[in-house]
Design a protein around this motif. Structure first.
Motif, PDB file in Angstrom:
ATOM      1  N   HIS A 162      50.468  48.319  21.276  1.00 23.75           N
ATOM      2  CA  HIS A 162      51.143  47.078  21.666  1.00 23.75           C
ATOM      3  C   HIS A 162      51.073  46.963  23.184  1.00 23.75           C
ATOM      4  N   SER A 163      50.559  45.826  23.665  1.00 25.87           N
ATOM      5  CA  SER A 163      50.456  45.607  25.103  1.00 25.87           C
ATOM      6  C   SER A 163      51.803  45.208  25.686  1.00 25.87           C
ATOM      7  N   VAL A 164      51.996  45.571  26.938  1.00 28.74           N
ATOM      8  CA  VAL A 164      53.194  45.154  27.657  1.00 28.74           C
ATOM      9  C   VAL A 164      53.184  43.639  27.790  1.00 28.74           C
ATOM     10  N   ALA A 165      54.349  43.022  27.628  1.00 30.79           N
ATOM     11  CA  ALA A 165      54.438  41.559  27.753  1.00 30.79           C
ATOM     12  C   ALA A 165      54.072  41.129  29.167  1.00 30.79           C
ATOM     13  N   HIS A 166      53.239  40.124  29.250  1.00 32.06           N
ATOM     14  CA  HIS A 166      52.824  39.621  30.557  1.00 32.06           C
ATOM     15  C   HIS A 166      53.770  38.521  31.027  1.00 32.06           C
ATOM     16  N   PRO A 167      54.012  38.428  32.331  1.00 33.09           N
ATOM     17  CA  PRO A 167      54.852  37.342  32.853  1.00 33.09           C
ATOM     18  C   PRO A 167      54.253  35.982  32.507  1.00 33.09           C
ATOM     19  N   ALA A 168      55.099  35.044  32.138  1.00 37.11           N
ATOM     20  CA  ALA A 168      54.603  33.714  31.780  1.00 37.11           C
ATOM     21  C   ALA A 168      53.888  33.057  32.945  1.00 37.11           C
ATOM     22  N   GLU A 169      54.325  33.389  34.178  1.00 36.70           N
ATOM     23  CA  GLU A 169      53.725  32.780  35.354  1.00 36.70           C
ATOM     24  C   GLU A 169      52.295  33.238  35.599  1.00 36.70           C
ATOM     25  N   LEU A 170      51.872  34.319  34.922  1.00 33.37           N
ATOM     26  CA  LEU A 170      50.533  34.855  35.155  1.00 33.37           C
ATOM     27  C   LEU A 170      49.460  33.820  34.822  1.00 33.37           C
ATOM     28  N   LEU A 171      49.644  33.083  33.727  1.00 32.79           N
ATOM     29  CA  LEU A 171      48.648  32.117  33.299  1.00 32.79           C
ATOM     30  C   LEU A 171      48.701  30.825  34.105  1.00 32.79           C
ATOM     31  N   SER A 172      49.807  30.574  34.804  1.00 30.32           N
ATOM     32  CA  SER A 172      49.897  29.371  35.628  1.00 30.32           C
ATOM     33  C   SER A 172      49.591  29.658  37.093  1.00 30.32           C
ATOM     34  N   TYR A 173      49.213  30.883  37.370  1.00 32.28           N
ATOM     35  CA  TYR A 173      48.917  31.272  38.761  1.00 32.28           C
ATOM     36  C   TYR A 173      47.735  30.482  39.297  1.00 32.28           C
ATOM     37  N   SER A 174      47.857  30.061  40.558  1.00 33.70           N
ATOM     38  CA  SER A 174      46.778  29.357  41.250  1.00 33.70           C
ATOM     39  C   SER A 174      46.586  30.006  42.613  1.00 33.70           C
ATOM     40  N   ALA A 175      45.375  30.435  42.910  1.00 36.03           N
ATOM     41  CA  ALA A 175      45.100  31.143  44.155  1.00 36.03           C
ATOM     42  C   ALA A 175      45.186  30.207  45.350  1.00 36.03           C
ATOM     43  N   GLY A 176      45.704  30.721  46.454  1.00 29.79           N
ATOM     44  CA  GLY A 176      45.778  29.982  47.706  1.00 29.79           C
ATOM     45  C   GLY A 176      45.245  30.842  48.840  1.00 29.79           C
ATOM     46  N   PRO A 177      44.897  30.252  49.967  1.00 25.93           N
ATOM     47  CA  PRO A 177      44.353  31.026  51.091  1.00 25.93           C
ATOM     48  C   PRO A 177      45.395  31.945  51.709  1.00 25.93           C
ATOM     49  N   LEU A 178      45.002  33.189  51.983  1.00 25.45           N
ATOM     50  CA  LEU A 178      45.901  34.202  52.531  1.00 25.45           C
ATOM     51  C   LEU A 178      45.342  34.763  53.830  1.00 25.45           C
ATOM     52  N   ARG A 179      46.251  35.190  54.707  1.00 22.40           N
ATOM     53  CA  ARG A 179      45.844  35.845  55.951  1.00 22.40           C
ATOM     54  C   ARG A 179      46.934  36.836  56.372  1.00 22.40           C
ATOM     55  N   PHE A 180      46.525  38.083  56.603  1.00 23.70           N
ATOM     56  CA  PHE A 180      47.459  39.124  57.022  1.00 23.70           C
ATOM     57  C   PHE A 180      46.912  39.819  58.267  1.00 23.70           C
ATOM     58  N   LEU A 181      47.818  40.345  59.083  1.00 25.02           N
ATOM     59  CA  LEU A 181      47.429  41.029  60.313  1.00 25.02           C
ATOM     60  C   LEU A 181      48.252  42.287  60.493  1.00 25.02           C
ATOM     61  N   ASP A 182      47.579  43.406  60.747  1.00 25.31           N
ATOM     62  CA  ASP A 182      48.230  44.662  61.073  1.00 25.31           C
ATOM     63  C   ASP A 182      48.197  44.823  62.587  1.00 25.31           C
ATOM     64  N   ASN A 183      49.357  44.706  63.218  1.00 27.04           N
ATOM     65  CA  ASN A 183      49.411  44.755  64.676  1.00 27.04           C
ATOM     66  C   ASN A 183      49.063  46.126  65.233  1.00 27.04           C
ATOM     67  N   GLU A 184      49.230  47.168  64.444  1.00 27.66           N
ATOM     68  CA  GLU A 184      48.949  48.517  64.939  1.00 27.66           C
ATOM     69  C   GLU A 184      47.459  48.821  64.928  1.00 27.66           C
ATOM     70  N   SER A 185      46.803  48.565  63.812  1.00 30.39           N
ATOM     71  CA  SER A 185      45.376  48.890  63.712  1.00 30.39           C
ATOM     72  C   SER A 185      44.483  47.758  64.202  1.00 30.39           C
TER      73      SER A 185
END
Length: 526
Positions: A296-319
């Motif tokens: 039996h698979s673990v129940a997936h969040p309902a929001e998983l199927l409605s997910y829509s990708a958006g542009p992301l940007r992250f910055l590590d100030n140390e490295s």
């Protein structure tokens, strides 16, 4: 008449670490521009001069360099010797003041001389994903943070740290996402290779998430325990999660064959050599086995199927590392432009699986001040289709999806089955599930001594590649790509249909049948 506006002048400060490594001074830099700051890490040779410092900072017009000594007095560095003495004395903070210049105008002869202004991208600095059914939101995660370390820091220590290269499978977890047809797809991955930045929109499942003593064990966990499939136990959670993923695959029969189960474990090592009881225990889930149908698979969040990708940007100030996840080719170009403006080398990334082997071919394990551009969410690079010319694959399509598509069309094109059979000997299930075919080719292009099965197979099949060079599209063969120079981006490929009466064969000799680089590869097309 066309004009270009130039802005000059800024101020910077940097933090220094006085410890010298390999006759170099390690510096942590904080650049300040109009109230904003950006940390970078550089390395200067012992006895560095002011000009070398200026060059390392990539700035012009240095007015003065100052620092505070142990008494709190502000001292000014005017000579190279004063800079050397300051660093040797253990100074950790210095300020670099740049010459201020009035903005002016520059007359240009042609409009082509003016750089293209790319549209602003609504980059987000948050990722949203799920862990064992619970929503997770992270703000500006470090591009260098790996999933295995993040999980263990949260107390989920069932996911082990083994080789750190994607070779032993001790870190295996299951990841579910929305597939191309809108259904949930579950695969196993190496948590030691997956960066946390690349978890947006995914459901991560660990051994703690499928069962435990207090809430009851999963059927897979019970089977390996009752079947004496665990000796020291270190590899067991990875084995369990790999089996769980096989049984959870949307397109897989809920009761696979024993051969399918055995072939699914090419990426899991048991250093106690307990493979027989492990496979015997998991074999009970095969057709006709005592555990068939009990998964039996673990129940997936309902929001998983409605997910829509958006542009992301992250910055590590140390490295100084930055991470971009564009969702269109235009946003990818904007990410390249931002990286160039920040004087950072850009590196395209899809699943980061090459990190496990690239270091053996001369690549550095430490990647500071690098701009990673994740292309896995660009629709054109995720596309998969079949037309009269052959099978079309976007550059971000996984090796596993290429294999399954080839097999699905092998009845009408037997050569496709030959190609798929050879590709199944590339890396392991966990790597093939997410690694892109284009990433494999580009690894070979960067490190020619890397013996790529993918390059051999595609070259033998006469695959045609669509490549972006300097903003223009160009068709290339695989050998042309591997011998090309300069910056380029692979967008897609077409594996043509083999003419009737033709013969295609590929061969591989390696130290092991699976998960081993080729000693000799041979491709024949007649």
């Amino acid at each position: 008449e066309h004009y270009r506006f130039k802005v000059q002048g800024s101020s910077a400060r940097f933090l220094t670490d006085s410890m010298a490594l390999n006759a170099h001074q390690q510096l942590k830099i904080s650049l300040l521009r109009a109230g904003s700051s950006e940390l970078r890490r550089i390395s200067l040779p012992s006895g560095a001069t002011l000009s070398e410092l200026q060059k390392a900072l990539a700035v012009a017009g240095v007015k003065q360099v100052t620092y505070s000594d142990q008494d709190g007095d502000v001292l000014t560095v005017r000579t190279d010797n004063e800079l050397r003495l300051a660093l040797e004395s253990g100074v950790r903070h210095m300020s670099v003041h740049l010459e201020e210049a009035d903005p002016d105008w520059e007359l240009v002869d042609h409009i082509e001389d003016v750089p293209e202004v790319l549209p602003d991208v609504p980059w987000s600095k948050e990722i949203h994903f799920w862990l064992n059914g619970k929503a997770q939101v992270l703000v500006n995660p470090s591009p260098s943070l790996l999933l295995v370390h993040w999980l263990r820091a949260k107390g989920l220590t069932g996911t082990k740290v083994g080789c750190g290269e994607g070779g032993c499978g001790a870190c295996t977890v299951a990841v579910s996402s929305k597939g191309r047809d809108g259904s949930v797809v579950t695969v196993s991955i190496n948590a030691c290779l997956r960066r946390v930045c690349a978890l947006d929109g995914l459901h991560v499942i660990t051994t703690e998430g499928i069962g435990c003593k207090s809430g009851g064990f999963h059927a897979v966990q019970t089977a390996i325990a009752d079947g004496n499939g665990s000796q020291c136990g270190y590899c067991t959670p990875g084995m369990v999660m790999n089996m769980y993923s096989l049984l959870s695959e949307a397109k897989s029969n809920s009761a696979p064959t024993k051969e399918e189960i055995e072939q699914h474990f090419d990426g899991n090592l048991c250093r106690c050599t307990g493979y027989r009881p492990i496979l015997s225990a998991f074999g009970q889930f095969a057709q006709g086995g005592a555990c068939a149908g009990s998964h039996h698979s673990v129940a997936h969040p309902a929001e998983l199927l409605s997910y829509s990708a958006g542009p992301l940007r992250f910055l590590d100030n140390e490295s100084g590392e930055s991470w971009y996840r564009p969702c269109t080719l235009e946003q990818m170009q904007a990410a390249f432009a931002e990286a160039a403006a920040a004087k950072k080398p850009a590196k395209l990334i899809c699943a980061n699986t090459s990190a496990g082997v690239a270091k053996y071919y001369g690549a550095s394990e430490v990647e500071s001040c690098v701009a990673f551009i994740d292309v896995s969410a660009i629709p054109e690079m995720r596309s998969l289709s079949n037309d009269e010319s052959g099978l079309q694959f976007g550059a971000a399509v996984s090796i596993a999806d290429v294999i399954s598509t080839l097999n699905a069309n092998a009845s009408s094109q037997p050569a496709y089955g030959t190609l798929a059979e050879h590709m199944e000997r590339i890396a392991s299930v966990q790597i093939r599930s997410v690694a892109s075919w284009a990433g494999n080719l580009m690894l070979t292009r960067s490190h020619p001594t890397f013996s790529s099965d993918m390059a051999l197979v595609l070259a033998t099949a006469g695959a045609s590649l669509s490549v972006l060079v300097g903003g223009s599209r160009k068709d290339m063969s695989v050998p042309e790509l591997l011998t090309s120079t300069g910056e380029l981006v692979v967008l897609s490929m077409c594996i043509p249909k083999a003419p009737q009466g033709s013969l295609l064969r590929t061969y591989k000799t390696a130290a092991r049948h699976v998960f081993a680089h080729a000693i000799v590869n041979l491709g024949v097309f007649i």
